[in-house]
Enzyme design. Sequence first.
Site, PDB file in Angstrom:
ATOM      1  N   LYS A  16       0.853  -1.189   0.000  1.00 40.20           N
ATOM      2  CA  LYS A  16       0.000   0.000   0.000  1.00 40.20           C
ATOM      3  C   LYS A  16       0.885   1.233   0.000  1.00 40.20           C
ATOM      4  O   LYS A  16       1.836   1.325   0.796  1.00 40.20           O
ATOM      5  CB  LYS A  16      -0.895   0.017   1.245  1.00 40.20           C
ATOM      6  CG  LYS A  16      -2.085   0.960   1.140  1.00 40.20           C
ATOM      7  CD  LYS A  16      -3.118   0.436   0.161  1.00 40.20           C
ATOM      8  CE  LYS A  16      -4.452   1.193   0.298  1.00 40.20           C
ATOM      9  NZ  LYS A  16      -5.466   0.668  -0.632  1.00 40.20           N
ATOM     10  N   THR A  66      -4.346  -4.925   0.740  1.00 40.24           N
ATOM     11  CA  THR A  66      -3.657  -3.637   0.905  1.00 40.24           C
ATOM     12  C   THR A  66      -4.479  -2.690   1.780  1.00 40.24           C
ATOM     13  O   THR A  66      -3.916  -1.839   2.466  1.00 40.24           O
ATOM     14  CB  THR A  66      -3.358  -2.988  -0.456  1.00 40.24           C
ATOM     15  OG1 THR A  66      -4.584  -2.656  -1.118  1.00 40.24           O
ATOM     16  CG2 THR A  66      -2.547  -3.929  -1.334  1.00 40.24           C
ATOM     17  N   HIS A 269      21.884  27.076 -10.807  1.00 34.49           N
ATOM     18  CA  HIS A 269      22.680  28.196 -11.310  1.00 34.49           C
ATOM     19  C   HIS A 269      22.065  29.557 -10.990  1.00 34.49           C
ATOM     20  O   HIS A 269      20.860  29.755 -11.130  1.00 34.49           O
ATOM     21  CB  HIS A 269      22.855  28.073 -12.826  1.00 34.49           C
ATOM     22  CG  HIS A 269      23.493  26.790 -13.253  1.00 34.49           C
ATOM     23  ND1 HIS A 269      24.750  26.414 -12.834  1.00 34.49           N
ATOM     24  CD2 HIS A 269      23.046  25.786 -14.035  1.00 34.49           C
ATOM     25  CE1 HIS A 269      25.060  25.242 -13.367  1.00 34.49           C
ATOM     26  NE2 HIS A 269      24.034  24.831 -14.084  1.00 34.49           N
TER      27      HIS A 269
END
Length: 312
Positions: A16, A66, A269
């Site tokens: 799950k 689940t 950057h």
Amino acid sequence: MAKELDGFKLEQRHGKARVRVGRVWRSSDQGGNRRHFLVEWKVNISLLSNCLPSYVRDDNSDIVATDTMKNTVYVKAKECQEQLSAEEFAILLGKHFTSFYPQVYTAIVKIVEKPWERVSVNGQPHEHGFKLGSEKHTAEAIVQKSGILQLTSGIEGLALLKTTQSGFEGFIRDKYTALPETRERMLATEVTASWRYSYDSVSSIPKKPLYLNERYLNVKQVLAETFFGPPKSGVYSASVQSTLFQMAKAVLSRFTDISSIQLKMPNIHFLPVNLSSKDNGEIVKFNDDVYLPTDEPHGSIEASLSRFWSKM
């Protein structure tokens, strides 16, 4: 565990994902004040089990649903009467699934903790007020039925920046190279770190309350301090690669119960801005002060460092 089936090899697991749970603990001091402690976790569970009939014979009698796994997360959170770390909760769930169900031989539990931080009002920590921070605390416990353990902690989204003491020189130059060399630039990154503990069994984890929470905070502090250097002078970075190595080395040197560490550090950057036009040659002339922040594209730097005896 792979199974041979009619000339094929089957490897399977089920679980799950993205089970979200919030847990509040309340404690009272001698003055009767009740301080609240909050965690919010996103839990992923994966079970390795002997449930072959569900794949080949339409027989689900060995399957742990689940939905049952999801409910177990809430029940176990409720049963935890004392505050605990994400790592401890992952181990607790792993122990439960491998001991409660005979057919489950390994449980993999991953937890991401949302960074709720206690607020201060008028210089005083608030008893029940929290704000959302930035970097997330991660944990993964792989628990076997025998009690063998693999435990990993980590950080996601640790944003670090320094405005000087960084450069990049001496790299390969060819017909495709446009980047100028420099000994003065901005250095910014968003660190993703994961470190493996040397504990090899559930019983070997230190019993000190919130020990792994403390270790997480200490590792985060060492990573940041190594990146920045001393408050007044800082420390020069010859490259992101060099800084990454020093950060990883500092963690392994400081904490003997950590056997390996992996760092991912994109070079985010800040590009120098120079503006000019045909009529005005210097609208803005860069002097280490005006930048264009951009994170696409960015440099991608990652490495792992481990002790010789590590099983990383």
